[in-house]
Every structure is written in C-alpha cells, then in structure tokens.
Enzyme design. Structure first.
Site, PDB file in Angstrom:
ATOM      1  N   ASP A   9      76.676  81.057  45.491  1.00 20.05           N
ATOM      2  CA  ASP A   9      75.560  80.129  45.626  1.00 20.05           C
ATOM      3  C   ASP A   9      75.609  79.256  46.863  1.00 20.05           C
ATOM      4  OD1 ASP A   9      73.998  80.909  43.532  1.00 20.05           O
ATOM      5  OD2 ASP A   9      75.342  79.959  42.103  1.00 20.05           O
ATOM      6  N   HIS A  33      85.532  78.715  42.193  1.00 16.65           N
ATOM      7  CA  HIS A  33      85.023  79.610  41.161  1.00 16.65           C
ATOM      8  C   HIS A  33      86.063  79.736  40.075  1.00 16.65           C
ATOM      9  CE1 HIS A  33      83.231  83.148  39.259  1.00 16.65           C
ATOM     10  NE2 HIS A  33      82.120  82.724  39.819  1.00 16.65           N
TER      11      HIS A  33
HETATM   12  N1  CMC Z   1      85.139  70.488  45.460  1.00 21.13           N
HETATM   13  C1  CMC Z   1      86.247  69.711  45.400  1.00 21.13           C
HETATM   14  N2  CMC Z   1      87.271  69.901  44.546  1.00 21.13           N
HETATM   15  C2  CMC Z   1      87.162  70.939  43.707  1.00 21.13           C
HETATM   16  C3  CMC Z   1      86.051  71.791  43.695  1.00 21.13           C
HETATM   17  C4  CMC Z   1      85.004  71.529  44.623  1.00 21.13           C
HETATM   18  N3  CMC Z   1      83.917  72.312  44.651  1.00 21.13           N
HETATM   19  N4  CMC Z   1      86.205  72.746  42.737  1.00 21.13           N
HETATM   20  C5  CMC Z   1      87.388  72.494  42.178  1.00 21.13           C
HETATM   21  N5  CMC Z   1      87.959  71.413  42.740  1.00 21.13           N
HETATM   22  C6  CMC Z   1      89.289  70.843  42.411  1.00 21.13           C
HETATM   23  C7  CMC Z   1      89.235  70.084  41.119  1.00 21.13           C
HETATM   24  O1  CMC Z   1      88.938  68.719  41.315  1.00 21.13           O
HETATM   25  C8  CMC Z   1      90.627  70.303  40.578  1.00 21.13           C
HETATM   26  O2  CMC Z   1      91.499  69.441  41.245  1.00 21.13           O
HETATM   27  P1  CMC Z   1      92.824  68.865  40.483  1.00 21.13           P
HETATM   28  O3  CMC Z   1      93.635  70.091  40.152  1.00 21.13           O
HETATM   29  O4  CMC Z   1      93.451  67.988  41.511  1.00 21.13           O
HETATM   30  O5  CMC Z   1      92.308  68.162  39.289  1.00 21.13           O
HETATM   31  C9  CMC Z   1      90.963  71.729  41.019  1.00 21.13           C
HETATM   32  O6  CMC Z   1      90.157  71.961  42.198  1.00 21.13           O
HETATM   33  C10 CMC Z   1      90.633  72.777  39.992  1.00 21.13           C
HETATM   34  O7  CMC Z   1      89.321  72.513  39.533  1.00 21.13           O
HETATM   35  P2  CMC Z   1      88.724  73.084  38.188  1.00 21.13           P
HETATM   36  O8  CMC Z   1      87.408  72.461  37.905  1.00 21.13           O
HETATM   37  O9  CMC Z   1      89.771  73.025  37.132  1.00 21.13           O
HETATM   38  O10 CMC Z   1      88.548  74.574  38.668  1.00 21.13           O
HETATM   39  P3  CMC Z   1      87.879  75.661  37.906  1.00 21.13           P
HETATM   40  O11 CMC Z   1      88.315  76.916  38.560  1.00 21.13           O
HETATM   41  O12 CMC Z   1      88.050  75.518  36.478  1.00 21.13           O
HETATM   42  O13 CMC Z   1      86.310  75.337  38.218  1.00 21.13           O
HETATM   43  C11 CMC Z   1      84.150  75.391  39.191  1.00 21.13           C
HETATM   44  C12 CMC Z   1      85.444  76.155  38.843  1.00 21.13           C
HETATM   45  C13 CMC Z   1      83.135  76.413  39.706  1.00 21.13           C
HETATM   46  C14 CMC Z   1      83.553  74.702  37.957  1.00 21.13           C
HETATM   47  C15 CMC Z   1      84.487  74.329  40.261  1.00 21.13           C
HETATM   48  O14 CMC Z   1      85.116  74.942  41.351  1.00 21.13           O
HETATM   49  C16 CMC Z   1      83.263  73.550  40.733  1.00 21.13           C
HETATM   50  O15 CMC Z   1      82.893  72.572  40.094  1.00 21.13           O
HETATM   51  N6  CMC Z   1      82.607  73.986  41.860  1.00 21.13           N
HETATM   52  C17 CMC Z   1      81.406  73.368  42.338  1.00 21.13           C
HETATM   53  C18 CMC Z   1      80.217  73.863  41.536  1.00 21.13           C
HETATM   54  C19 CMC Z   1      79.838  75.300  41.875  1.00 21.13           C
HETATM   55  O16 CMC Z   1      79.728  75.672  43.038  1.00 21.13           O
HETATM   56  N7  CMC Z   1      79.566  76.114  40.827  1.00 21.13           N
HETATM   57  C20 CMC Z   1      79.096  77.491  41.028  1.00 21.13           C
HETATM   58  C21 CMC Z   1      80.001  78.517  40.445  1.00 21.13           C
HETATM   59  S1  CMC Z   1      79.522  80.170  40.999  1.00 21.13           S
HETATM   60  C22 CMC Z   1      78.035  80.453  40.207  1.00 21.13           C
HETATM   61  C23 CMC Z   1      78.205  80.864  38.787  1.00 21.13           C
HETATM   62  O17 CMC Z   1      78.746  81.972  38.548  1.00 21.13           O
HETATM   63  O18 CMC Z   1      77.785  80.130  37.902  1.00 21.13           O
END
Ligand code: CMC
Length: 349
Positions: A321, A264
């Site tokens: 989710d 998240h």
């Molecule tokens: N599975 C595997 N690796 C992950 C995941 C995941 N679900 N989420 C983040 N990472 C890794 C990512 O690859 C990155 O690695 P590195 O630092 O080596 O490049 C690191 O963790 C940080 O990722 P980020 O995308 O910069 O993290 P963020 O906090 O900006 O992104 C997120 C948050 C929700 C977009 C992401 O965690 C994600 O894509 N999750 C899966 C989709 C999901 O479940 N979304 C629902 C969010 S809750 C509902 C809402 O409020 O909309």
C-alpha cells in the site's frame, strides 16, 4: 492468549502460499509476478475461486455471468440516497452488501453449491456498481448504465467517471487497475479474510460474511493503510517535504505516529507486491504524463527509512500500500475510495 494472532491460524490457505522471509507470494501455485504480467483480474479471480486457470470458453462464461449482474436488484439504488452524505464508502459497501441478502432471500443457503455459485457472480458483478454508486451518491449523482461490451475494469472506470458520453477509458488506466486488483486479490489468513471465515463458520450467508469482511478491511492497520499513506504523504508535503522528520517521529516511542505503508505482519524482508507496484507506478505516471510531488516524497521517504537502523533492525519495508495510493490518485480515484478499491480486489479471495 496470543496477542495480535501473531502465532495462531485457523487453517492453512489452499489459495495463497507465501513465504514472508523470502518474499514469495503465489496464488494456487502461480507466482504473483507471473500473474501480474500475464493475467487479468477476472482470470485471476477464476483461478482463486476454482483452483485452476480457466479455458477460454470457461473464462468467457465467467465474464458473461458476472457482467449479467452489473445492475443492482430493483430499487436498491435508492439506499444510496438515504444514507447520510458523510457516510464512508466502506460503510456503504458493507451495508449494501449485507442488504443484498434481502434481495436474494430465497437463494442464500451456503450449503447449496448452485446458490453459492450464483451469489459469487452476483457479488462480483454488483461490487463495482456499489463502489461507483457510493462515490457518485456523495456528489448527488447516480451511476450511468453499465457497459457490458467492455472489460470489467473499463466498465468500473466508466461507472465512476463517465460523463455519459461513453468515452473510452485509456488502455493504460485499465491495465493499471487490473494490476492493482490482482495484487490485492488474496493474502492468506489476514484480518478481513479471517473475519469472512469466522462469520461464515456460523453458516451465515455469503452476503453477511463478506459484509463483515469489508468492515474488517476498513481499519487503518489493514486495508485502510492505503488511505493513511496518502494522508501522511500529503501532510509531509504540506509541512515542507521533510522526510527525515517523519522518520524521526515514527521512531519516537512517545508518539503514536507510524510510517504508514511500512511493515507487514509476515513480510520481513520485502513485500513482493510492493516491488511490482513500484515499477508500475513509474510506468503509469510516465504514460499518463503525471508529475506527482507525492511520488517524490514517497521515494525519498523510502530511501531515508531503508537507511535508518530502527527500520533495518525491525525489518520494516514498504508494503503493497505504500505505492498503490499514488497510482489510484493518478487514476483520479479519491483517497476515501482507496480501501474500497482494495475490497474490490480482495473479493474473489
Ligand atoms: N512505523 C514505525 N514503527 C513501526 C511500524 C511503522 N510502520 N511498524 C512496526 N513498527 C514497530 C513497532 O512500533 C514495534 O516496535 P517495538 O518492538 O519497539 O514495540 C515493532 O516495529 C513491531 O511492530 P508490530 O506492530 O508488533 O509489528 P507487526 O509485524 O505485528 O505489525 C503492521 C505489522 C502492518 C500492523 C505494522 O507494521 C504497521 O502498523 N504498519 C503501518 C500500517 C500499514 O502500513 N499497514 C498495511 C499492512 S499491508 C496491507 C494489508 O495486507 O492489510
């Protein structure tokens, strides 16, 4: 430049307070746990919109005004017939919401508080009907007449599934729906809320702004994650239920696969909504007597990921989710309607 808006916010939210490190979420100062236990969706909607809980007579008026708007403006139900059958329900929700500006063309001015109030009632009343019509139209059906004498969520289930014999919706189903909508009702300056604010800042009317917000919510990294979670669990199930492989794939930097429902933007220890939903999930499935193999996979996947150093170090935990789709499935809501359910919940926020 601030990639991903990770460090930029256009404003503080007066509606939601959250602390991502401590896993705290409050609407208008009230903890989400308390609302989940004691409130219902329309009372919580009033709280978000007006900043305080309603007195009984205020809540009754709020409900009455919303229920008076269940029916769509004349002839608008024809839109559903002309859209291509493959149109995603989120596209339908956005298109019809935008088109409502034509039906209320004389009362759009966002600077007029009376119009704004009316348009809030209209949107809250029309949304369940548009959602159910999107679902039914793909099956060549139209929605039955709304039922004003029953609860908002019960009416939604009636619009979705009633065989027109007006059978009552089980209490457990209605309660679960209230809970899910409350948990999704607001969440600070997220992607869709920011979109609504950005479009609204041009003095565009409420229908255009909300229509744009629906589009923003559709994406798989935001509201579309609940659909993506179910598709991922189904895929793991089809491939034999090996959760460790899914965890390994999610860590593989040569693969674009991520564990949907994990991670998240702000919650870095736990998502308080996920904790509530996980408990509710067990309760709802037990009450409805449903044994879902996907729930077992979800639990094993969560266990495997939470033990894995990659997920621990990056502070990736299940989000709201991860479990919501399993409850929606138990309520017989199809996967392509999950994000619409999120929109229904997020609307008052
Ligand atoms: N599975 C595997 N690796 C992950 C995941 C995941 N679900 N989420 C983040 N990472 C890794 C990512 O690859 C990155 O690695 P590195 O630092 O080596 O490049 C690191 O963790 C940080 O990722 P980020 O995308 O910069 O993290 P963020 O906090 O900006 O992104 C997120 C948050 C929700 C977009 C992401 O965690 C994600 O894509 N999750 C899966 C989709 C999901 O479940 N979304 C629902 C969010 S809750 C509902 C809402 O409020 O909309």
């Amino acid at each position: 430049i601030d990639n991903g808006f990770a460090n930029t916010s256009a404003c503080d939210s007066a509606i939601t307070f959250l602390d991502g490190e401590l896993g705290i979420l409050r609407y208008r100062g009230i903890p989400i746990e308390e609302l989940a236990e004691k409130s219902n969706f329309l009372e919580t909607s009033f709280l978000l919109i007006h900043g305080r809980l309603p007195a009984q007579d205020e809540l009754e008026k709020f409900e009455r005004e919303i229920k008076a708007n269940y029916r769509l403006p004349q002839k608008m139900d024809r839109i559903f017939d002309v859209l291509p059958k493959a149109t995603h329900p989120m596209a339908i929700l956005s298109a019809v919401t935008s088109a409502l500006s034509g039906a209320y063309a004389d009362e759009l001015d966002p600077a007029n508080p009376d119009f704004v109030q009316k348009n809030i009632y209209r949107l809250m009343g029309h949304f369940p009907t548009i959602a159910a019509s999107a679902f039914r139209s793909a099956r060549g059906e139209s929605v039955p007449d709304p039922r004003n004498e029953i609860d908002y969520c019960a009416n939604f289930m009636h619009l979705m599934f009633s065989d027109r014999k007006n059978k009552d919706v089980p209490k457990e189903v209605v309660e679960a729906l209230h809970l899910l909508l409350i948990l999704h009702a607001d969440h600070e300056q997220n992607c869709s809320t920011s979109t609504v604010r950005l479009v609204g800042s041009s003095a565009a009317n409420l229908y255009s702004s909300v229509s744009a917000g629906v589009q923003a919510l559709w994406g798989p990294l935001h509201g579309g994650a609940n659909q993506a979670v179910m598709e991922m669990l189904e895929e793991i199930h089809r491939a034999g239920g090996n959760v460790n492989k899914a965890v390994a794939d999610a860590k593989d930097k040569n693969s674009s696969f991520r564990l949907m429902g994990f991670g998240h933007r702000v919650y870095k220890n736990f998502d308080p909504r996920a904790a509530i939903i996980k408990k509710a999930c067990d309760k709802v499935l037990a009450k409805l007597g449903i044994q879902d193999p996907l729930l077992d996979i979800a639990k094993r996947l969560e266990e495997a990921a939470l033990k894995d150093s990659y997920f621990v170090e990056k502070k990736l935990y299940p989000n709201v989710d991860f479990y919501s789709g399993i409850i929606y499935s138990a309520l017989k809501i199809p996967v392509n309607m999950f994000t619409v359910m999120f929109a229904l919940g997020r609307l008052p926020g």
